[in-house]
Design a protein around this motif. Structure first.
Motif, PDB file in Angstrom:
ATOM      1  N   CYS A 115     -10.436   9.190  -7.257  1.00  0.00           N
ATOM      2  CA  CYS A 115      -9.637   8.667  -7.064  1.00  0.00           C
ATOM      3  C   CYS A 115      -8.738   8.340  -8.277  1.00  0.00           C
ATOM      4  CB  CYS A 115     -10.052   7.863  -6.542  1.00  0.00           C
ATOM      5  SG  CYS A 115     -11.136   8.375  -4.674  1.00  0.00           S
ATOM      6  N   LYS A 166      -3.430   3.229  -3.186  1.00  0.00           N
ATOM      7  CA  LYS A 166      -4.331   3.396  -1.725  1.00  0.00           C
ATOM      8  C   LYS A 166      -5.691   4.008  -2.950  1.00  0.00           C
ATOM      9  CE  LYS A 166      -1.593   4.440   2.411  1.00  0.00           C
ATOM     10  NZ  LYS A 166      -1.363   4.563   3.533  1.00  0.00           N
ATOM     11  N   LEU A 189      -5.676  -7.905  -1.588  1.00  0.00           N
ATOM     12  CA  LEU A 189      -6.760  -6.601  -1.656  1.00  0.00           C
ATOM     13  C   LEU A 189      -8.081  -6.064  -3.156  1.00  0.00           C
ATOM     14  CD1 LEU A 189      -4.131  -4.100  -0.662  1.00  0.00           C
ATOM     15  CD2 LEU A 189      -5.477  -5.004   0.721  1.00  0.00           C
ATOM     16  N   LEU A 243       0.404  -0.235  -0.082  1.00  0.00           N
ATOM     17  CA  LEU A 243      -0.113  -0.017  -0.164  1.00  0.00           C
ATOM     18  C   LEU A 243       0.955   1.131  -0.063  1.00  0.00           C
ATOM     19  CD1 LEU A 243      -2.419  -0.716   2.562  1.00  0.00           C
ATOM     20  CD2 LEU A 243      -2.903  -1.320   0.094  1.00  0.00           C
ATOM     21  N   ARG A 244       2.086   1.188  -0.027  1.00  0.00           N
ATOM     22  CA  ARG A 244       3.495   2.158   0.245  1.00  0.00           C
ATOM     23  C   ARG A 244       2.774   3.432  -0.992  1.00  0.00           C
ATOM     24  NH1 ARG A 244       7.037  -1.173   3.479  1.00  0.00           N
ATOM     25  NH2 ARG A 244       5.733  -0.751   5.981  1.00  0.00           N
ATOM     26  N   GLU A 258       3.168   5.479  -4.545  1.00  0.00           N
ATOM     27  CA  GLU A 258       2.024   6.374  -4.371  1.00  0.00           C
ATOM     28  C   GLU A 258       0.803   6.118  -5.467  1.00  0.00           C
ATOM     29  OE1 GLU A 258       1.918  11.355  -6.125  1.00  0.00           O
ATOM     30  OE2 GLU A 258       3.693   9.486  -5.983  1.00  0.00           O
ATOM     31  N   LEU A 293      -7.196   1.493  -5.274  1.00  0.00           N
ATOM     32  CA  LEU A 293      -7.880   0.616  -5.556  1.00  0.00           C
ATOM     33  C   LEU A 293      -9.006   0.490  -4.773  1.00  0.00           C
ATOM     34  CD1 LEU A 293      -5.405  -1.433  -2.856  1.00  0.00           C
ATOM     35  CD2 LEU A 293      -6.106  -2.845  -5.277  1.00  0.00           C
ATOM     36  N   ALA A 294      -8.724   2.162  -3.902  1.00  0.00           N
ATOM     37  CA  ALA A 294     -10.540   2.627  -3.600  1.00  0.00           C
ATOM     38  C   ALA A 294     -11.600   3.270  -5.090  1.00  0.00           C
ATOM     39  CB  ALA A 294     -10.503   3.772  -2.898  1.00  0.00           C
TER      40      ALA A 294
END
Length: 465
Positions: A440, A264, A393, A258-259, A261, A267-268
Motif C-alpha cells: 500500500c 486511501k 482519519l 479521500l479523493r 490518488e 491511510l490503509a
C-alpha cells in the motif's frame, strides 16, 4: 510571531497525557480492583471504557474543531481532561471511577484531533516533516510509556495513595499546559461554513459504538452472539454513513479528503502499521510475563530499545535526502516485520535479552520509517482546508486498527496451546499484514505531489486561518 517550538511542546504534552491514559490503568488494574472491591466487569469498563469512548467521538470532535476553532477546542478538551483526571483520582467507588474515565475520554477525544490539524495549519515544508516526526513518536509511544509510568507510579505508592496518583499526576501538568496554551497557541478562527450535522453525528456514533464495543468486550466473553450482531450492524451503519456523507450539506467527514490518488492506500498502510504495533506490544508483553516471569514493570522496560529505535528515526528522518525519504514508507514495514519476526526466534534462547535489543530497535525504527514519512506524504496530497478530515482519519484509524488487532490476534494468542506458540502465530500474521502495508505504501510513493506540479516543482505556500 508564532513560536512554533513552544506551540509544538504544548500540543504534544496534551497528546502524551491522552495517549498514556489509554494504557496507564492496565498495570494498576489489580490494585484498583482490590482497593475499590470492584468486580471484573467494572475493571474492564475502567480499562476499556476510555478507549471505546475516545474511538467513538474522535471524528465528531475533529469536526467540532472546525466549528468552534481548533485552538479553543484543544484548550477546552485539555481542561475537561484535567478536571476528569481529578475526579478519577478521587473516585470513592468503582462506578464513580468508570463515569470519571468516560468523562476523561471525552476530553481526550476533543483535544486529540486538534493537534494534528493545528500542525498542518501552522507548519510547512521541512518544519512540518519534523513536527510530524515528533508527533508520530509521541502518538505511538504514549501507549508504551503509559505501561512504564503506570508501573512506576502505582508501585511507588506515593503518599500512601496507592493507584490514585496515576490520575492525579495529570492535574498539575494539565493546569500548566492550559495556561501555557493560552499564551503560545496561535488564534484560529472558526470556519464560518462549518456545521455539526446532528444526523451524521447520530449515525456515526451508533456505528462506531456497534463496531468498537464487541471488539473490546467480545474476546473476554468468548465472542457471544450479540458481538457478531453488533459487528454486522456497525458495518452496515458505517456504510450508510459513508453514503450519507456524500450527500450531506455539511458533512461530518468531508469525502473530498479521500479523493486524491494515494490517500486511501496510504491511510490503509498507516492503520496496518499502528494495528501491528499495538498487538505486538501487547502479545510480547504477555509472553514476557506469562512464560518468562517478568514483572509488569520489567516487561514495560523491555520495550526501551523499541522506543530508542522509534524515537531516533522519528526525529531524524526529515533531514535525510529526498530520495531516501521517499523510500522509507516501503522500507519501514519491511524492517518492522523483520524485527518482529526475529524476536520470535530469540525469546526461547538462553541469551534472549541480548538478542532482543537490536531486534526491537530495528522494529521500532521500521515502525517510525513506515508511519511518520507516510503521514507527511499523505498530508501533501490533501488541500489545507481538509486538515480536520485528515486529522480525524489519522486519529480514528489507528484506534480502530489497534482494537481490531488486539481482538482478532489476541484471540489467536489465547487459543494457542502455549504462550510461545501464540507469539509465533500472532507475529506470523503481523508479518503478512506488514508486507501488505508495504505494498500500500508503495502506491503512495509513486504519486506525484500535486502542489509541486502547480507551483513549478516547489511546495505550495501555507494558507493560514
Amino acid at each position: 510571531m508564532i513560536n512554533r517550538g513552544r506551540m509544538l511542546a504544548v500540543l504534544l504534552t496534551g497528546q502524551v497525557m491522552a495517549s498514556m491514559d489509554g494504557s496507564i490503568v492496565s498495570v494498576a488494574a489489580q490494585t484498583i480492583r482490590d482497593d475499590l472491591r470492584a468486580d471484573g466487569a467494572a475493571i474492564q469498563l475502567v480499562v476499556s471504557g476510555y478507549l471505546l469512548t475516545t474511538g467513538v467521538l474522535l471524528v465528531t470532535c475533529a469536526r467540532l474543531g472546525d466549528v468552534i476553532g481548533h485552538r479553543r477546542a484543544f484548550l477546552l478538551g485539555l481542561a475537561w481532561f484535567t478536571g476528569a483526571s481529578l475526579l478519577c483520582g478521587l473516585a470513592p467507588t468503582a462506578a464513580a471511577l468508570v463515569l470519571a474515565r468516560v468523562a476523561q475520554a471525552v476530553g481526550a477525544a476533543l483535544l486529540t484531533p486538534q493537534i494534528f490539524a493545528l500542525i498542518l495549519q501552522h507548519f510547512d515544508g521541512a518544519a512540518r516533516r519534523r513536527a510530524i516526526g515528533v508527533y508520530s513518536m509521541v502518538l505511538a509511544l504514549g501507549v508504551a510509556l503509559g505501561q512504564v509510568v503506570g508501573g512506576l507510579v502505582a508501585g511507588a505508592d506515593l503518599f500512601g495513595l496507592s493507584w490514585r496518583p496515576i490520575f492525579l499526576i495529570n492535574v498539575p501538568i494539565g493546569v500548566v499546559v492550559v495556561a501555557a496554551g493560552l499564551r503560545v497557541l496561535p488564534g484560529s478562527r472558526p470556519d464560518g461554513r462549518a456545521r455539526l450535522d446532528p444526523a451524521g453525528v447520530a449515525v456515526l456514533t451508533v456505528a462506531m459504538t456497534a463496531l468498537a464495543a464487541p471488539l473490546i468486550f467480545g474476546p473476554d466473553q468468548g465472542w457471544p452472539g450479540w458481538a457478531w450482531v453488533s459487528l454486522a450492524g456497525g458495518v452496515a451503519l458505517l456504510a450508510g454513513f459513508a453514503w450519507y456523507e456524500t450527500r450531506a450539506r455539511h458533512p461530518l467527514l468531508d469525502p473530498a479528503a479521500l479523493r486524491p490518488e494515494g490517500v486511501k492506500p496510504g491511510l490503509a498502510a498507516c492503520w496496518i502499521i499502528m494495528g501491528c504495533y499495538t498487538v505486538f506490544l501487547l502479545i510480547l508483553t504477555l509472553h514476557l510475563q506469562d512464560a518468562l516471569g517478568y514483572s509488569p514493570l520489567r516487561a514495560g522496560l523491555a520495550f526501551v530499545p523499541y522506543t530508542v529505535g522509534f524515537g531516533t528515526l522519528s526525529l531524524t528522518w526529515s533531514r535525510y535526502p529526498a530520495r531516501l525519504r521517499e523510500a522509507l514508507p516501503v522500507a519501514g514495514p519491511l524492517a518492522f516485520a523483520a524485527g518482529a519476526a526475529g524476536t520470535v526466534g530469540v525469546v526461547g534462547l538462553h541469551w534472549y535479552e541480548v538478542g532482543l535489543v537490536p531486534l526491537l530497535m530495528l522494529a521500532g525504527a521500521g515502525h517510525a520509517a513506515g508511519y511518520s514519512p507516510l503521514i507527511a506524504r499523505i498530508t501533501s496530497l490533501v488541500e489545507p482546508r481538509l486538515a480536520s478530515a485528515v486529522s480525524a482519519l489519522n486519529s480514528t484509524g489507528p484506534v480502530l486498527a489497534g482494537v481490531t488487532a488486539v481482538a482478532g490476534l489476541g484471540s489467536v494468542y489465547f487459543a494457542a496451546p502455549t504462550s510461545a506458540e501464540g507469539l509465533r502465530r500472532v507475529v506470523g500474521v503481523a508479518v503478512v499484514l506488514l508486507l501488505a502495508g508495504a505494498v500500500c505504501a508503495a502506491r503512495v510513493t509513486r504519486v506525484k505531489d500535486p502542489a509541486k506540479k502547480r507551483y513549478g516543482g516547489k511546495r505550495a505556500p501555507v494558507h493560514r486561518r
